[in-house]
Scaffold this active site. Structure first.
Site, PDB file in Angstrom:
ATOM      1  N   ASP A  23      53.569  20.331  36.413  1.00  0.00           N
ATOM      2  CA  ASP A  23      53.101  19.742  35.153  1.00  0.00           C
ATOM      3  C   ASP A  23      53.160  18.220  35.246  1.00  0.00           C
ATOM      4  O   ASP A  23      54.238  17.653  35.433  1.00  0.00           O
ATOM      5  CB  ASP A  23      54.019  20.264  34.022  1.00  0.00           C
ATOM      6  CG  ASP A  23      53.749  19.588  32.690  1.00  0.00           C
ATOM      7  OD1 ASP A  23      52.648  19.023  32.519  1.00  0.00           O
ATOM      8  OD2 ASP A  23      54.642  19.647  31.819  1.00  0.00           O
ATOM      9  N   ASP A  31      49.239  21.808  35.656  1.00  0.00           N
ATOM     10  CA  ASP A  31      47.861  21.336  35.513  1.00  0.00           C
ATOM     11  C   ASP A  31      47.235  21.032  36.874  1.00  0.00           C
ATOM     12  O   ASP A  31      47.905  21.080  37.912  1.00  0.00           O
ATOM     13  CB  ASP A  31      47.807  20.114  34.577  1.00  0.00           C
ATOM     14  CG  ASP A  31      48.906  19.115  34.891  1.00  0.00           C
ATOM     15  OD1 ASP A  31      48.931  18.644  36.045  1.00  0.00           O
ATOM     16  OD2 ASP A  31      49.754  18.837  34.006  1.00  0.00           O
ATOM     17  N   ASP A 100      39.203  32.181  40.510  1.00  0.00           N
ATOM     18  CA  ASP A 100      39.393  33.536  40.012  1.00  0.00           C
ATOM     19  C   ASP A 100      38.356  33.782  38.910  1.00  0.00           C
ATOM     20  O   ASP A 100      38.417  33.161  37.850  1.00  0.00           O
ATOM     21  CB  ASP A 100      40.816  33.607  39.421  1.00  0.00           C
ATOM     22  CG  ASP A 100      41.373  35.012  39.366  1.00  0.00           C
ATOM     23  OD1 ASP A 100      40.578  35.943  39.201  1.00  0.00           O
ATOM     24  OD2 ASP A 100      42.602  35.156  39.479  1.00  0.00           O
ATOM     25  N   ASP A 202      38.212  39.468  39.574  1.00  0.00           N
ATOM     26  CA  ASP A 202      39.151  40.273  38.806  1.00  0.00           C
ATOM     27  C   ASP A 202      38.534  41.645  38.509  1.00  0.00           C
ATOM     28  O   ASP A 202      37.385  41.725  38.059  1.00  0.00           O
ATOM     29  CB  ASP A 202      39.412  39.514  37.486  1.00  0.00           C
ATOM     30  CG  ASP A 202      40.584  40.054  36.712  1.00  0.00           C
ATOM     31  OD1 ASP A 202      41.709  39.889  37.181  1.00  0.00           O
ATOM     32  OD2 ASP A 202      40.364  40.631  35.625  1.00  0.00           O
ATOM     33  N   GLU A 262      39.490  42.243  43.469  1.00  0.00           N
ATOM     34  CA  GLU A 262      40.651  43.035  43.053  1.00  0.00           C
ATOM     35  C   GLU A 262      40.142  44.399  42.623  1.00  0.00           C
ATOM     36  O   GLU A 262      39.464  44.529  41.613  1.00  0.00           O
ATOM     37  CB  GLU A 262      41.380  42.382  41.876  1.00  0.00           C
ATOM     38  CG  GLU A 262      42.614  43.186  41.481  1.00  0.00           C
ATOM     39  CD  GLU A 262      43.065  42.980  40.029  1.00  0.00           C
ATOM     40  OE1 GLU A 262      44.241  43.200  39.759  1.00  0.00           O
ATOM     41  OE2 GLU A 262      42.243  42.621  39.172  1.00  0.00           O
ATOM     42  N   HIS A 322      50.503  37.630  40.760  1.00  0.00           N
ATOM     43  CA  HIS A 322      50.969  37.358  39.402  1.00  0.00           C
ATOM     44  C   HIS A 322      51.146  38.612  38.541  1.00  0.00           C
ATOM     45  O   HIS A 322      51.448  38.499  37.358  1.00  0.00           O
ATOM     46  CB  HIS A 322      49.973  36.407  38.720  1.00  0.00           C
ATOM     47  CG  HIS A 322      48.624  37.056  38.562  1.00  0.00           C
ATOM     48  ND1 HIS A 322      47.820  37.374  39.634  1.00  0.00           N
ATOM     49  CD2 HIS A 322      47.965  37.500  37.478  1.00  0.00           C
ATOM     50  CE1 HIS A 322      46.737  37.969  39.212  1.00  0.00           C
ATOM     51  NE2 HIS A 322      46.790  38.053  37.895  1.00  0.00           N
ATOM     52  N   ASP A 323      50.910  39.776  39.115  1.00  0.00           N
ATOM     53  CA  ASP A 323      51.029  41.014  38.338  1.00  0.00           C
ATOM     54  C   ASP A 323      52.217  41.877  38.772  1.00  0.00           C
ATOM     55  O   ASP A 323      52.468  42.916  38.154  1.00  0.00           O
ATOM     56  CB  ASP A 323      49.756  41.870  38.490  1.00  0.00           C
ATOM     57  CG  ASP A 323      48.544  41.249  37.806  1.00  0.00           C
ATOM     58  OD1 ASP A 323      48.722  40.543  36.797  1.00  0.00           O
ATOM     59  OD2 ASP A 323      47.417  41.468  38.294  1.00  0.00           O
TER      60      ASP A 323
HETATM   61  C1  GLC Z   1      43.724  41.783  36.637  1.00  0.00           C
HETATM   62  C2  GLC Z   1      44.620  40.568  36.607  1.00  0.00           C
HETATM   63  C3  GLC Z   1      45.627  40.728  35.499  1.00  0.00           C
HETATM   64  C4  GLC Z   1      44.878  40.838  34.190  1.00  0.00           C
HETATM   65  C5  GLC Z   1      43.833  41.941  34.241  1.00  0.00           C
HETATM   66  C6  GLC Z   1      42.849  41.768  33.127  1.00  0.00           C
HETATM   67  O1  GLC Z   1      44.410  42.920  36.970  1.00  0.00           O
HETATM   68  O2  GLC Z   1      45.213  40.396  37.862  1.00  0.00           O
HETATM   69  O3  GLC Z   1      46.535  39.670  35.457  1.00  0.00           O
HETATM   70  O4  GLC Z   1      45.791  41.125  33.158  1.00  0.00           O
HETATM   71  O5  GLC Z   1      43.070  41.908  35.417  1.00  0.00           O
HETATM   72  O6  GLC Z   1      42.034  40.667  33.361  1.00  0.00           O
END
Ligand code: GLC
Length: 534
Positions: A23, A31, A100, A202, A262, A322-323
């Site tokens: 930040d 940022d 992304d 995504d 993904e 991140h999940d």
């Molecule tokens: C993907 C992302 C996740 C998000 C979901 C909806 O799985 O990695 O963080 O909540 O899609 O966009």
């Protein structure tokens, strides 16, 4: 920029969750300028590309994964000028930028959705999946949201339901609509024109739903209604294939770009079927990241992925994103990083692009939060059974100063209390730190064609403790031995390789270049040993 068209195969891709990296504006949120300031750190670590989690304006119902404008920068992250600067500075250091793109759904605050809900004859109405109630009343079919409850939300004013796989604030787009398709393909073009090098898509295999919206078949077993369905009609529809082809052609027209998808609710084979020459460059298969600390399970995950991609696509591996709970929290005991080193050595010596997640290189652990501190919609809904994904999204631990050097003010999520002893600045000065371990292995991977391009053969496990495999090119033969147990184990060189002379290429315990002349090697607890044939 880079002349190396194989950067996405040979390189390391590092995921940044921008809110949590650095930040510079003292608002507690990371940022773009913060990322630019840390590019030298990333270059020194040896990363070749950065995947930025969404940086677009968002009401943050799902922290950026609910986009309100695909062709702008969220002002909290900076401006388009800051973005162009980040891009330029990254390219100067030969670091590629991957954005992304969340194109399965938008935010309900996106102007398109706001228009679409105004009336049934609004030109944007069909941009989303609006349906009348079923003849018996209630939602049009039995589809559920993975975040809980029905997948359908009723709009009283319109008298119709809209479909959302995720939060109600994330309505799914109607990719069958020609203008939606064209507009979203233009989003790719917009960013390619600015000079980005690739995209992470995504949940891309959700773009199309079965056109007749049939009920999903039921399953007997499963905790929640969502889990008690076979997700036959809202994911992985055949219309995705020609679209991937179109996306790939578009990307190829911009040179050596890259697109990784993904996949949602897909087996390794199905995931691999989306990858190849005229499809995605790669897609994420979750099996390795979901493996418990067992040689057998890691071996199975690697063999399955190798088999699935065969010769038609290039594999990729990750342990974190991140999940999911951070691998250090899943595998390590307390603050001991021994297991983090073994898993890092595996990630960085397999055949396939390694993906890292910010902070993985210093072994950041998940933070634990009280119920009142939870921000992630998943955690809010399922606490305490599922505490959500905030744990792995805490601020990067740069140093032992206030807020771990991430921000001069309180951060959006708390900093992990171990930051005083676990931070970049400290690990830089410690030769045996996890950070230096990552750096050395990344370097080794770059220097040895067998490690970045060679074939992979897993040697049959002699016991449940050691994962061993060969990486080979016609000129180089490298043997990787990883002891997954906290005990000494004798590794018997298998017959097929026992008559070669092996030298130490990497070890924290042994002399580099030392010759291993014995037929058996005594491996110390959690040892990583990399040998090269003379
Ligand atoms: C993907 C992302 C996740 C998000 C979901 C909806 O799985 O990695 O963080 O909540 O899609 O966009």
């Amino acid at each position: 920029m880079s002349k190396n068209s194989l950067w996405w195969q040979n390189g390391i891709i590092y995921q940044i969750y921008p809110r949590s990296f650095m930040d510079t504006t003292a608002n507690g949120i990371g940022d773009l300028n913060g990322i630019t300031n840390k590019l030298d750190y990333l270059a020194d670590l040896g990363v070749d590309a950065i995947w930025l989690s969404p940086i677009f304006p968002s009401p943050d119902v799902d922290f950026g994964y609910d986009v309100a404008d695909y062709v702008a920068i969220d002002p909290r992250f900076g401006s388009m000028v800051d973005f162009d600067h980040l891009l330029k500075e990254s390219h100067k250091r030969n670091i590629h930028i991957i954005l992304d793109l969340v194109l399965n759904h938008t935010s309900d605050q996106h102007p398109w959705f706001k228009e679409s809900r105004k009336s049934r004859d609004n030109p944007y109405h069909d941009w989303y999946l609006w349906k009348d109630p079923s003849p018996k009343g209630g939602p049009p079919n039995n589809w559920c949201s993975i975040f809980g409850g029905s997948g359908w939300e009723f709009d009283t004013q319109l008298g119709q339901y809209y479909y959302h796989m995720f939060c109600t604030g994330q309505p799914d787009l109607n990719w069958r609509h020609p203008e939606v398709r064209e507009t979203l393909l233009n989003v790719f073009k917009f960013w390619l024109e600015r000079g980005v090098d690739g995209f992470r898509l995504d949940v891309f295999n959700m773009y199309f739903k079965h056109s007749e919206l049939p009920d999903n078949p039921k399953k007997l077993i499963g905790l929640r209604p969502f889990d008690r369905q076979v997700h036959k009609y809202e994911v992985s529809q055949p219309e995705m294939d020609p679209l991937l082809n179109e996306i790939r052609q578009l990307l190829d027209s911009y040179g050596s770009t890259y697109v990784v998808g993904e996949t949602f609710l897909a087996s390794p084979e199905h995931t691999a079927s989306y990858c190849g020459q005229d499809k995605l460059h790669a897609a994420f298969n979750f099996e390795l990241a979901e493996s418990p600390w067992k040689v057998k399970r890691f071996t199975r995950a690697i063999k399955n992925w190798e088999k699935a991609v065969e010769d038609h696509a290039w594999p990729n591996y990750f342990l974190n994103n991140h999940d999911v709970t951070r691998s250090s929290s899943r595998y390590c005991r307390g603050e001991d990083d021994a297991r983090a080193k073994v898993s890092a050595a595996m990630l960085l010596t397999l055949r396939g692009t390694p993906f890292m997640y910010y902070g993985e290189e210093i072994g950041m652990r998940d933070i634990s939060l009280k119920h009142s501190q939870i921000l992630d919609p998943v955690g809010k809904r399922y606490w305490p059974f599922n505490k959500g994904r905030d744990g792995c999204r805490a601020p990067m631990q740069w140093d032992d100063s206030v807020n771990a050097g991430f921000s001069s003010t309180a951060s959006w999520l708390p900093v992990h209390p171990d930051y005083i002893s676990r931070n970049v600045s400290k690990q830089k000065t410690e030769p045996g730190s996890l950070l230096n371990f990552y750096k050395q292995l990344i370097q080794l991977r770059k220097e040895h064609p067998a490690l970045n391009q060679g074939s992979l053969s897993i040697l049959d496990p002699q016991n449940k403790s050691i994962l061993s495999y060969l990486r080979q090119t016609p000129d180089e033969n490298i043997l990787i031995l990883l002891n997954f147990k906290q005990k000494q184990i004798t590794y018997q060189l298998p017959k097929q390789i026992a008559d070669q002379n092996w030298r130490v290429l990497f070890s924290e315990k042994r002399q580099i270049e030392e010759l291993c002349q014995e037929q058996s090697i005594l491996m110390t607890p959690y040892e990583t040993l990399i040998l090269v044939a003379d």
